[in-house]
Each structure stands twice: as structure tokens, then as C-alpha cells.
Design an enzyme around this catalytic site. Structure first.
Site, PDB file in Angstrom:
ATOM      1  N   GLU A 108      46.930  51.398  35.170  1.00  0.00           N
ATOM      2  CA  GLU A 108      46.224  50.299  35.828  1.00  0.00           C
ATOM      3  C   GLU A 108      46.563  48.983  35.118  1.00  0.00           C
ATOM      4  OE1 GLU A 108      41.587  49.361  37.115  1.00  0.00           O
ATOM      5  OE2 GLU A 108      41.938  50.419  35.242  1.00  0.00           O
ATOM      6  N   CYS A 148      41.396  54.644  37.757  1.00  0.00           N
ATOM      7  CA  CYS A 148      40.456  54.486  36.646  1.00  0.00           C
ATOM      8  C   CYS A 148      39.024  54.941  36.940  1.00  0.00           C
ATOM      9  CB  CYS A 148      40.504  53.032  36.148  1.00  0.00           C
ATOM     10  SG  CYS A 148      39.836  52.798  34.484  1.00  0.00           S
ATOM     11  N   LYS A 157      41.505  50.198  45.047  1.00  0.00           N
ATOM     12  CA  LYS A 157      40.453  50.849  44.254  1.00  0.00           C
ATOM     13  C   LYS A 157      39.091  50.735  44.939  1.00  0.00           C
ATOM     14  CE  LYS A 157      38.758  50.763  39.428  1.00  0.00           C
ATOM     15  NZ  LYS A 157      38.860  49.960  38.183  1.00  0.00           N
TER      16      LYS A 157
END
Length: 268
Positions: A42, A154, A113
Site C-alpha cells: 500500500e 490493509c 479500498k
């Protein structure tokens, strides 16, 4: 022989050029070791404390993606750009977007995300991703030379329902590029990655940021590849580097036949 995958561990900073140079060097090292799929973490191109302005948010056909597409083409690898700050037309907020590039440099998929990191742990109140980022809404899988790959970023790792949906859509491999904080990573990173692997009988590829990025931001590191039985197949213990493993999909298929938990799912 089985396909070889690699995950990159690096320490990105506010110096975009230096971050890109490191990323390129580590992807080259992975390709030299036979990897045909390489994952970057990321925010591989830029990372410092949250809330500070990001350099020029990028369109998906912009210079950052173009530069890495050229690398993917040259090395003939499938290349996961863990995430970039995606420019959204007419929006002051960006997307935290993972881009998957094919060995011909084409964009196979882009995943925005979904789960944003807004936490209130003492001393970490500055980590409010939603101040700068608009959440995505689409679950994304992509057909690659490795078969079907599921994308995430993440903090998504804490939401098992996303990975179950990726598995339902055929994902054999789950990607979790991350910049996990040192504080939470120490206790939860490996545990959660191995859990996602076991519960979906899937390969998990987890490229990671590591070390100090400036502005009080530190990442846990421990980039790793986890096999479908939950064992860590390869890991970067510390510093910048790569973890490389062969992905045995025949064994994965056997495990899914012997332990057909995915077929037994009753609550959806």
C-alpha cells in the site's frame, strides 16, 4: 513446476522518486528469482503521516501507473501496485486504489479500498483515513496468469466477509498490500493473514511497508506469503526486501476437496 510469486517489503517516504526507485529495484530482484507475480505494498510510491497532502493524486492512466506498466512489460510479470492515491474527477477526496497490471502492461483490475482506517487508539488519533479518502464500494477479483486473484488493501484484513466473498467469486489467491501500523501489526498482522488463508483455503500475498516513514509514522513490516493451510511460506523479517514462494495450486485443490468448508457455508 509451480508459478512463483513474490511480495515486496519497503520503506516508502515523502520522496516519490526514491520510493519508485526502491520499488523498481525490488521488483527486478523478484523477477530475477523467477517470480511471475509481484506485489508492492500500500502507498508504495509515497508515504508519510496521514492528513498531509498527497503529491498530485493520480489518474489510473497517469504517470505512476504508466511507469510501473513499463516495468511489468519489460520484466513480463503480473504486477500489483499495492495502492496509489487515485484522483477522482470533481472530488476533493481521493481513492486509495490498488491496481493490478498484466505482463503486457495492461490494467487487469482496479480496486478501491472499502474499509478506511479511522481508529482512536491513544497516540494514534491522527490516523483518520476518511479525512482524505473516499471509500470504495466494489468487490474486485481479476483473472490472471495465476488464476483468479482477489484484491484488498490493509485495514480490509479485519473484515472476513470481504475475503469470503472474494473466495465465492473464485479467488484462489488473496492480495493484502498493507502499511500496517507497528502498534497493531505486532499483535494482529500475522494472526489475521493466517486466519484469512485458513478460512478460505487460499493463498495470501501480503506485501508490506516497514520502518519509519517520517512524521511519526512507523509500519510493522513482515511482508509474507501464507499457504492455504495457514503456514507462512516466506517472510521478510526486517528491512527492505522480498519474500518469494512457489504457489502449489494442485495442493490447494486437494485441500479444498478434503476439507470442503467453502461448500459447507450456510450463512451468507
Amino acid at each position: 513446476s509451480h508459478p512463483v510469486a513474490a511480495v515486496v517489503q519497503m520503506t516508502s517516504t515523502a520522496d516519490v522518486e526514491a520510493s519508485f526507485a526502491t520499488a523498481e529495484a525490488l521488483v527486478e530482484r523478484a523477477a530475477a528469482q523467477g517470480a511471475t507475480f509481484v506485489g508492492l505494498p500500500e502507498n508504495f510510491g509515497f508515504l508519510r503521516s496521514e492528513g498531509q497532502p498527497v503529491p498530485d493524486p493520480q489518474p489510473l492512466d497517469g504517470p505512476w501507473v504508466e511507469r510501473m506498466a513499463a516495468l511489468a512489460r519489460r520484466l513480463h510479470v503480473t504486477l500489483l501496485l499495492g495502492s496509489i492515491p487515485e484522483q477522482v474527477e470533481g472530488d476533493t477526496l481521493i481513492r486509495n486504489t490498488s491496481v493490478l497490471l498484466g505482463p503486457d502492461g495492461s490494467t487487469l483490475a482496479a480496486y478501491r479500498k472499502i474499509h478506511l482506517f479511522d481508529i482512536d487508539l491513544p497516540g494514534m488519533e491522527h490516523l483518520k483515513e476518511s479525512k482524505a479518502v473516499r471509500p470504495g464500494e466494489e468487490v474486485v477479483v481479476a483473472e490472471t496468469a495465476l488464476g483468479v486473484v482477489g484484491l484488498s488493501v490493509c485495514y480490509d484484513l479485519r473484515f472476513p466477509e470481504l475475503y469470503r466473498e472474494l473466495a465465492r467469486r473464485g479467488a484462489l489467491t488473496l492480495c493484502v498490500p498493507a502499511a500496517f501500523t507497528e502498534r497493531t501489526g505486532r499483535d494482529h498482522w500475522e494472526l489475521l493473514l493466517r486466519a484469512r488463508a485458513v478460512e478460505n483455503l487460499a493463498w495470501v500475498l501480503a506485501p508490506a511497508q516497514a520502518g519509519h516513514h517520517g512524521g511519526g509514522r512507523t509500519s510493522w513490516g513482515h511482508a509474507m506469503i501464507v499457504d492455504p493451510w495457514g503456514q507462512v511460506a516466506a517472510e521478510v523479517e526486517d528491512g527492505q526486501g522480498i519474500a518469494v514462494a512457489e504457489l502449489d495450486f494442485e495442493r490447494q485443490e486437494r485441500l479444498r476437496q478434503q476439507l470442503p468448508a467453502l461448500a459447507h457455508t450456510r450463512l451468507l
